[in-house]
Scaffold this motif. Structure first.
Motif, PDB file in Angstrom:
ATOM      1  N   THR A 276       0.841  -1.198   0.000  1.00 23.68           N
ATOM      2  CA  THR A 276       0.000   0.000   0.000  1.00 23.68           C
ATOM      3  C   THR A 276       0.876   1.248   0.000  1.00 23.68           C
ATOM      4  OG1 THR A 276      -0.111   0.182   2.420  1.00 23.68           O
ATOM      5  CG2 THR A 276      -1.777  -1.201   1.346  1.00 23.68           C
ATOM      6  N   ALA A 277       0.262   2.377  -0.289  1.00 23.09           N
ATOM      7  CA  ALA A 277       0.978   3.657  -0.272  1.00 23.09           C
ATOM      8  C   ALA A 277       0.061   4.742   0.271  1.00 23.09           C
ATOM      9  CB  ALA A 277       1.460   4.027  -1.671  1.00 23.09           C
ATOM     10  N   ASP A 382      -8.926  -4.511  -3.991  1.00 20.85           N
ATOM     11  CA  ASP A 382      -7.494  -4.786  -4.024  1.00 20.85           C
ATOM     12  C   ASP A 382      -6.889  -4.787  -2.611  1.00 20.85           C
ATOM     13  OD1 ASP A 382      -7.871  -2.135  -3.507  1.00 20.85           O
ATOM     14  OD2 ASP A 382      -6.275  -1.420  -4.828  1.00 20.85           O
ATOM     15  N   GLY A 383      -7.735  -4.949  -1.590  1.00 17.46           N
ATOM     16  CA  GLY A 383      -7.267  -4.913  -0.207  1.00 17.46           C
ATOM     17  C   GLY A 383      -6.446  -6.137   0.151  1.00 17.46           C
ATOM     18  N   VAL A 384      -5.744  -6.033   1.270  1.00 21.50           N
ATOM     19  CA  VAL A 384      -4.828  -7.082   1.725  1.00 21.50           C
ATOM     20  C   VAL A 384      -5.217  -7.528   3.133  1.00 21.50           C
ATOM     21  CG1 VAL A 384      -2.425  -7.631   2.291  1.00 21.50           C
ATOM     22  CG2 VAL A 384      -2.939  -6.163   0.329  1.00 21.50           C
ATOM     23  N   TYR A 385      -5.243  -8.842   3.330  1.00 19.48           N
ATOM     24  CA  TYR A 385      -5.463  -9.429   4.647  1.00 19.48           C
ATOM     25  C   TYR A 385      -4.142 -10.022   5.108  1.00 19.48           C
ATOM     26  CZ  TYR A 385      -7.450 -12.600   8.223  1.00 19.48           C
ATOM     27  OH  TYR A 385      -7.744 -13.272   9.392  1.00 19.48           O
ATOM     28  N   SER A 433      -4.855 -11.686  -0.822  1.00 15.00           N
ATOM     29  CA  SER A 433      -5.506 -10.593  -1.559  1.00 15.00           C
ATOM     30  C   SER A 433      -6.098 -11.143  -2.849  1.00 15.00           C
ATOM     31  CB  SER A 433      -4.484  -9.494  -1.882  1.00 15.00           C
ATOM     32  OG  SER A 433      -5.092  -8.450  -2.622  1.00 15.00           O
ATOM     33  N   HIS A 434      -7.068 -10.411  -3.397  1.00 16.16           N
ATOM     34  CA  HIS A 434      -7.559 -10.745  -4.736  1.00 16.16           C
ATOM     35  C   HIS A 434      -6.641 -10.168  -5.808  1.00 16.16           C
ATOM     36  CE1 HIS A 434     -11.240 -12.726  -3.598  1.00 16.16           C
ATOM     37  NE2 HIS A 434     -11.561 -11.731  -2.791  1.00 16.16           N
ATOM     38  N   ALA A 435      -5.964  -9.084  -5.495  1.00 20.79           N
ATOM     39  CA  ALA A 435      -5.030  -8.479  -6.441  1.00 20.79           C
ATOM     40  C   ALA A 435      -3.679  -9.174  -6.337  1.00 20.79           C
ATOM     41  CB  ALA A 435      -4.870  -6.987  -6.143  1.00 20.79           C
ATOM     42  N   PRO A 436      -2.916  -9.242  -7.424  1.00 20.28           N
ATOM     43  CA  PRO A 436      -1.579  -9.833  -7.345  1.00 20.28           C
ATOM     44  C   PRO A 436      -0.757  -9.138  -6.265  1.00 20.28           C
ATOM     45  CG  PRO A 436      -2.205  -9.483  -9.626  1.00 20.28           C
ATOM     46  CD  PRO A 436      -3.260  -8.816  -8.800  1.00 20.28           C
ATOM     47  N   LEU A 437      -0.095  -9.913  -5.451  1.00 18.33           N
ATOM     48  CA  LEU A 437       0.679  -9.353  -4.351  1.00 18.33           C
ATOM     49  C   LEU A 437       1.965  -8.724  -4.868  1.00 18.33           C
ATOM     50  CD1 LEU A 437       0.236 -12.217  -1.715  1.00 18.33           C
ATOM     51  CD2 LEU A 437      -0.820  -9.954  -1.675  1.00 18.33           C
ATOM     52  N   THR A 438       2.193  -7.499  -4.484  1.00 18.97           N
ATOM     53  CA  THR A 438       3.419  -6.805  -4.878  1.00 18.97           C
ATOM     54  C   THR A 438       4.545  -7.075  -3.884  1.00 18.97           C
ATOM     55  OG1 THR A 438       2.649  -4.834  -3.681  1.00 18.97           O
ATOM     56  CG2 THR A 438       2.151  -4.976  -6.037  1.00 18.97           C
TER      57      THR A 438
END
Length: 481
Positions: A276-277, A382-385, A433-438
């Motif tokens: 996140t930013a 695009d959230g992260v758990y 996450s549903h979004a690819p993890l960065t």
């Protein structure tokens, strides 16, 4: 003996046994933690005491005049209840961190004898009530009903009222003194003994009561859920450690909220920074010392935190001793996190941080696929758990929890402790996450953790079963036995 007198005696002694059984869990928790094994050992030990006490009490009632037995039995039960406190104080530290053997040993030494002695009252009362074989069924049935009713009242009164209103040791002291007073009164009324015997018993009672009330416990604060204390860090003047039961739960630097003492908390921060930013909105499942919300406010100005914390009293302790300040950017919701999730808006949070523990295990109802779906609902697309899991040995719980996350999220990774040898329980950080993890290994200090994803994660999971509300044996999966 009149029927109401016999029923009242059985009712009260059965209630006393159940009060001790419930309080036993609170008293041993600072030494042995809170787990299914802990409660299994306590329940099994008390049931064994009830069985032996009932059998021996019946034998004694057949051989001796039960009128002469009841008063001394209540007095002895009160003395043994009071003795449980110094026993736990003396023996608890020597078995701290032990497994089932340690749990059974401590509970046998502290609570088996009072449960057995108090359970002997019921057959003695039955002996005094039986005048002919014609009324055997009604007498035995009535006393059994009185005992069950007493056990229910003792259970509900302790769990719903007493534990939240009084310290556990105060409850045991009050119970023991009440049994002593009732026992001496019954002794005097039903079978007066020689004065020297009564005086000797009274002296012993006073001495035991004095020792019991002076036996200090390890709790600085006792809430409805935890034995809590705040310890100073001798190596860091502004450092404070929040200890809940037998676990170092949180570390807070009063002067520097960016100082993160625990490795898994530093990994939480690494994950948030990598994925996140700017200002973000975070849901924290579990508050503890509120280390992460403070770090977030200090490093990401404009961010907001919502904390779901089970224990309202713990929040007050953290306010008073760890300098917690709540406000528009730090909101606390007290109560069970699982039920609180239903009231949160959908697509609200950028990050969910899972850090709720009961002992070394995540409460089972916060591990299942059903609760993961609830968390997914409150996360933005695009959230992260990110969550902390403690496991060791075959790491069966870790594998099952990863499989559970994979059943909901498209991308899952695990940050494993370096040098994992598959033995001692250690912290593992899971990311979903549903979004690819960065997130990449370069975002982590190699000394802090090693990233596992993709094919490596499939090997780790190895066909582990997804946890559901119908099947989530977390304590058993964590056990290395």
């Amino acid at each position: 003996m009149r029927s109401w007198t016999a029923g009242l005696l059985v009712f009260c002694t059965s209630a006393a046994v159940l009060v001790l059984e419930i309080i036993a869990g609170r008293l041993v928790a600072p030494h042995l933690g809170v787990s299914l094994e802990t409660y299994t050992g306590i329940i099994g030990t008390v049931l064994a005491g009830i069985a032996l006490g009932s059998a021996v009490g019946g034998r004694l009632a057949d051989r001796y005049d039960a009128r002469r037995l009841l008063g001394p039995t209540l007095v002895l039960g009160g003395l043994l209840a009071l003795t449980s406190l110094p026993v736990v104080t003396a023996v608890g530290p020597t078995v701290a961190g032990g497994g089932p053997g340690a749990i059974v040993l401590l509970t046998v030494l502290a609570f088996f004898a009072p449960a057995a002695v108090l359970s002997g009252v019921s057959p003695m009362a039955a002996k005094l009530r039986l005048e002919s074989l014609v009324e055997t069924g009604s007498v035995v049935g009535g006393l059994s009903a009185a005992g069950t009713a007493g056990a229910l009242v003792g259970t509900f009164l302790t769990g719903f009222v007493l534990v939240g209103a009084l310290p556990s040791r105060a409850i045991v002291v009050a119970l023991g003194l009440g049994l002593l007073v009732a026992g001496f009164v019954l002794w005097l009324v039903m079978a007066p003994a020689r004065r020297v015997v009564m005086a000797g018993a009274a002296v012993v009672a006073v001495l035991v009561a004095g020792v019991s009330t002076s036996a200090a416990g390890p709790c600085h604060h006792e809430t409805a859920y935890f034995c809590a204390r705040v310890e100073l860090d001798p190596g860091r003047p502004s450092g404070r450690v929040l200890v809940l039961d037998d676990l170092r739960h949180s570390y807070v630097d009063l002067d520097d909220p960016t100082h993160l003492e625990f490795r898994y908390i530093r990994l939480f921060a690494d994950v948030i920074d990598a994925t996140t930013a700017g200002p973000i909105e975070v849901l924290h499942v579990g508050g503890g010392g509120f280390t992460m919300p403070r770090w977030l406010a200090a490093t990401r100005p404009g961010s907001a935190s919502t904390v779901l914390e089970l224990d309202a009293d713990l929040v007050d302790i953290v306010r008073d001793e760890l300098g917690l300040v709540t406000g528009p950017d730090l909101r606390v919701v007290t109560g069970d996190a699982r039920t609180a999730l239903d009231d949160l808006p959908a697509d609200r949070f950028d990050v969910v941080v899972g850090d709720a523990f009961g002992g070394v295990s995540v409460p089972w109802h916060l591990t299942t696929v059903e609760v993961v779906r609830l968390l997914d609902r409150v996360l933005r697309p695009d959230g992260v758990y990110v969550l902390n899991v403690i496991d060791g040995g075959p790491r069966r719980f870790l594998r099952a929890e990863v499989a559970t996350l994979q059943a909901v999220f498209d991308h899952v990774a695990v940050i494993e402790p370096p040098g994992q040898d598959g033995s001692a329980p250690q912290n593992h950080v899971l990311v979903a996450s549903h979004a690819p993890l960065t997130l990449a290994q370069g975002d982590l200090d190699v000394a802090e953790g090693l990233l596992a994803d993709g094919a490596d994660l499939d090997v780790l999971v190895g066909g582990a079963r997804v946890l559901t509300d119908g099947f989530a044996p977390v304590d058993q999966l964590i056990s290395r036995r």
